[in-house]
Design a protein around this motif. Structure first.
Motif, PDB file in Angstrom:
ATOM      1  N   GLU A 115       0.820  -1.215   0.000  1.00 36.58           N
ATOM      2  CA  GLU A 115       0.000   0.000   0.000  1.00 36.58           C
ATOM      3  C   GLU A 115       0.856   1.267   0.000  1.00 36.58           C
ATOM      4  O   GLU A 115       0.407   2.318  -0.459  1.00 36.58           O
ATOM      5  CB  GLU A 115      -0.913   0.025   1.221  1.00 36.58           C
ATOM      6  CG  GLU A 115      -2.008  -1.016   1.208  1.00 36.58           C
ATOM      7  CD  GLU A 115      -2.859  -0.929   2.462  1.00 36.58           C
ATOM      8  OE1 GLU A 115      -3.979  -0.400   2.375  1.00 36.58           O
ATOM      9  OE2 GLU A 115      -2.389  -1.371   3.528  1.00 36.58           O
ATOM     10  N   LEU A 116       2.068   1.170   0.530  1.00 37.17           N
ATOM     11  CA  LEU A 116       2.952   2.332   0.575  1.00 37.17           C
ATOM     12  C   LEU A 116       4.020   2.280  -0.509  1.00 37.17           C
ATOM     13  O   LEU A 116       4.460   3.326  -1.004  1.00 37.17           O
ATOM     14  CB  LEU A 116       3.634   2.429   1.943  1.00 37.17           C
ATOM     15  CG  LEU A 116       2.710   2.653   3.144  1.00 37.17           C
ATOM     16  CD1 LEU A 116       3.532   2.822   4.416  1.00 37.17           C
ATOM     17  CD2 LEU A 116       1.812   3.860   2.931  1.00 37.17           C
ATOM     18  N   TYR A 117       4.452   1.081  -0.908  1.00 36.96           N
ATOM     19  CA  TYR A 117       5.518   0.964  -1.896  1.00 36.96           C
ATOM     20  C   TYR A 117       5.097   1.512  -3.257  1.00 36.96           C
ATOM     21  O   TYR A 117       5.799   2.338  -3.854  1.00 36.96           O
ATOM     22  CB  TYR A 117       5.968  -0.493  -2.049  1.00 36.96           C
ATOM     23  CG  TYR A 117       6.972  -0.689  -3.152  1.00 36.96           C
ATOM     24  CD1 TYR A 117       8.302  -0.337  -2.956  1.00 36.96           C
ATOM     25  CD2 TYR A 117       6.589  -1.172  -4.398  1.00 36.96           C
ATOM     26  CE1 TYR A 117       9.234  -0.480  -3.977  1.00 36.96           C
ATOM     27  CE2 TYR A 117       7.512  -1.324  -5.420  1.00 36.96           C
ATOM     28  CZ  TYR A 117       8.834  -0.973  -5.213  1.00 36.96           C
ATOM     29  OH  TYR A 117       9.749  -1.101  -6.230  1.00 36.96           O
ATOM     30  N   TYR A 118       3.948   1.061  -3.744  1.00 38.62           N
ATOM     31  CA  TYR A 118       3.607   1.392  -5.130  1.00 38.62           C
ATOM     32  C   TYR A 118       3.317   2.877  -5.350  1.00 38.62           C
ATOM     33  O   TYR A 118       3.785   3.458  -6.336  1.00 38.62           O
ATOM     34  CB  TYR A 118       2.472   0.495  -5.628  1.00 38.62           C
ATOM     35  CG  TYR A 118       2.970  -0.910  -5.854  1.00 38.62           C
ATOM     36  CD1 TYR A 118       3.789  -1.195  -6.935  1.00 38.62           C
ATOM     37  CD2 TYR A 118       2.707  -1.928  -4.949  1.00 38.62           C
ATOM     38  CE1 TYR A 118       4.310  -2.467  -7.128  1.00 38.62           C
ATOM     39  CE2 TYR A 118       3.211  -3.206  -5.132  1.00 38.62           C
ATOM     40  CZ  TYR A 118       4.011  -3.469  -6.227  1.00 38.62           C
ATOM     41  OH  TYR A 118       4.531  -4.727  -6.411  1.00 38.62           O
ATOM     42  N   PRO A 119       2.612   3.565  -4.464  1.00 42.28           N
ATOM     43  CA  PRO A 119       2.418   4.996  -4.697  1.00 42.28           C
ATOM     44  C   PRO A 119       3.599   5.873  -4.314  1.00 42.28           C
ATOM     45  O   PRO A 119       3.822   6.916  -4.921  1.00 42.28           O
ATOM     46  CB  PRO A 119       1.192   5.340  -3.842  1.00 42.28           C
ATOM     47  CG  PRO A 119       1.157   4.302  -2.779  1.00 42.28           C
ATOM     48  CD  PRO A 119       1.741   3.063  -3.387  1.00 42.28           C
ATOM     49  N   HIS A 120       4.390   5.459  -3.319  1.00 41.87           N
ATOM     50  CA  HIS A 120       5.357   6.388  -2.728  1.00 41.87           C
ATOM     51  C   HIS A 120       6.815   6.065  -3.027  1.00 41.87           C
ATOM     52  O   HIS A 120       7.677   6.916  -2.798  1.00 41.87           O
ATOM     53  CB  HIS A 120       5.167   6.451  -1.211  1.00 41.87           C
ATOM     54  CG  HIS A 120       3.813   6.927  -0.798  1.00 41.87           C
ATOM     55  ND1 HIS A 120       3.256   8.090  -1.277  1.00 41.87           N
ATOM     56  CD2 HIS A 120       2.884   6.396   0.039  1.00 41.87           C
ATOM     57  CE1 HIS A 120       2.051   8.263  -0.747  1.00 41.87           C
ATOM     58  NE2 HIS A 120       1.807   7.244   0.044  1.00 41.87           N
ATOM     59  N   ALA A 121       7.113   4.873  -3.508  1.00 46.32           N
ATOM     60  CA  ALA A 121       8.506   4.528  -3.821  1.00 46.32           C
ATOM     61  C   ALA A 121       8.682   4.237  -5.302  1.00 46.32           C
ATOM     62  O   ALA A 121       9.523   4.848  -5.965  1.00 46.32           O
ATOM     63  CB  ALA A 121       8.953   3.328  -2.987  1.00 46.32           C
ATOM     64  N   ALA A 122       7.894   3.313  -5.823  1.00 44.37           N
ATOM     65  CA  ALA A 122       8.098   2.846  -7.196  1.00 44.37           C
ATOM     66  C   ALA A 122       8.186   3.981  -8.222  1.00 44.37           C
ATOM     67  O   ALA A 122       9.058   3.958  -9.094  1.00 44.37           O
ATOM     68  CB  ALA A 122       7.001   1.851  -7.565  1.00 44.37           C
ATOM     69  N   PRO A 123       7.312   5.000  -8.165  1.00 44.64           N
ATOM     70  CA  PRO A 123       7.377   6.038  -9.200  1.00 44.64           C
ATOM     71  C   PRO A 123       8.479   7.070  -8.993  1.00 44.64           C
ATOM     72  O   PRO A 123       8.766   7.853  -9.906  1.00 44.64           O
ATOM     73  CB  PRO A 123       6.007   6.730  -9.107  1.00 44.64           C
ATOM     74  CG  PRO A 123       5.199   5.959  -8.130  1.00 44.64           C
ATOM     75  CD  PRO A 123       6.161   5.226  -7.275  1.00 44.64           C
ATOM     76  N   HIS A 124       9.093   7.113  -7.835  1.00 44.40           N
ATOM     77  CA  HIS A 124       9.909   8.274  -7.467  1.00 44.40           C
ATOM     78  C   HIS A 124      11.405   8.016  -7.376  1.00 44.40           C
ATOM     79  O   HIS A 124      12.172   8.972  -7.206  1.00 44.40           O
ATOM     80  CB  HIS A 124       9.412   8.840  -6.127  1.00 44.40           C
ATOM     81  CG  HIS A 124       7.975   9.260  -6.152  1.00 44.40           C
ATOM     82  ND1 HIS A 124       7.528  10.296  -6.944  1.00 44.40           N
ATOM     83  CD2 HIS A 124       6.877   8.774  -5.521  1.00 44.40           C
ATOM     84  CE1 HIS A 124       6.222  10.441  -6.776  1.00 44.40           C
ATOM     85  NE2 HIS A 124       5.803   9.522  -5.933  1.00 44.40           N
ATOM     86  N   PHE A 125      11.836   6.778  -7.486  1.00 45.44           N
ATOM     87  CA  PHE A 125      13.254   6.472  -7.341  1.00 45.44           C
ATOM     88  C   PHE A 125      13.768   5.784  -8.599  1.00 45.44           C
ATOM     89  O   PHE A 125      13.364   4.669  -8.926  1.00 45.44           O
ATOM     90  CB  PHE A 125      13.490   5.609  -6.099  1.00 45.44           C
ATOM     91  CG  PHE A 125      13.294   6.361  -4.811  1.00 45.44           C
ATOM     92  CD1 PHE A 125      14.355   7.014  -4.206  1.00 45.44           C
ATOM     93  CD2 PHE A 125      12.032   6.442  -4.238  1.00 45.44           C
ATOM     94  CE1 PHE A 125      14.168   7.733  -3.027  1.00 45.44           C
ATOM     95  CE2 PHE A 125      11.832   7.163  -3.064  1.00 45.44           C
ATOM     96  CZ  PHE A 125      12.908   7.810  -2.457  1.00 45.44           C
TER      97      PHE A 125
END
Length: 204
Positions: A115-125
């Motif tokens: 729930e936190l990885y896909y919106p907050h990590a995957a697109p931004h790093f």
């Protein structure tokens, strides 16, 4: 260690710096964030691990409200301000880039709530886009050091465990990988990682 064909990277504090105090402080202040993380009556890391293992965040926060209502605002702050906890780890993106450009198979294995990885990590790093795949514990319902998490990595990579080297900042997780036949590196910094990978014949 000439048998290494692919590299498996933990994400948190290896490729992405994770500082939960920064997210909590954004909501309740630095002093309260420290109190929460050091509390005698609440284990933040254990609570977070349950979400990493697949429990929904709504259920995790509801549990805090029910069992530790004095920490509810702190739990809410962590979730609401989660992106503030993330930044790049110096140097490791370049190591991954060199491996990626050399065609080395690269897999991420992270204890992270889907729930936190896909919106907050995957697109931004950027570093995550250089990995061939990422096994997210919250999605597969298996978190390190559960052996199943490492087995899923082997399945996804198409390589046997004994052809993979695993990089993690926690000795416990590296020990679990080694027990399954993987090679293991405990991460301290990018310079030491580069030396460890080079000693295994990898092009960095």
């Amino acid at each position: 260690m000439g048998g290494v064909s692919g590299v498996v990277f933990d994400l948190g504090n290896v490729l992405i710096d994770w500082q939960p105090a920064l997210a909590i402080a954004a909501g309740v202040g630095a002093v309260e964030a420290q109190r929460f993380l050091e509390a005698d009556d609440f284990d933040f890391m254990e609570w977070n691990h349950l979400q990493d293992s697949g429990r929904r965040w709504a259920d995790g926060v509801a549990e805090v409200r029910r069992t530790h209502p004095h920490w509810a605002a702190h739990a809410d702050a962590y979730l609401e301000h989660f992106p503030a906890s993330l930044s790049k780890v110096p140097g490791t993106t370049q190591v991954v880039r060199e491996l990626h450009e050399a065609g080395i198979p690269l897999i991420g294995l992270t204890n992270w709530s889907d729930e936190l990885y896909y919106p907050h990590a995957a697109p931004h790093f950027e570093v995550l886009r250089m990995l061939d795949d990422v096994v997210v514990s919250g999605e597969v319902k298996a978190a390190k050091p559960d052996p199943r998490a490492y087995e899923i990595v082997a399945e996804r990579s198409g390589l046997p465990l004994d052809r993979l080297v695993f990089v993690d900042d926690k000795q416990l997780n590296v020990d679990a990988a080694v027990a399954l036949g993987m090679d293991g590196i405990v991460f301290t910094d990018a310079t030491a990682l580069r030396a460890e990978l080079r000693s295994r014949g990898l092009p960095v």
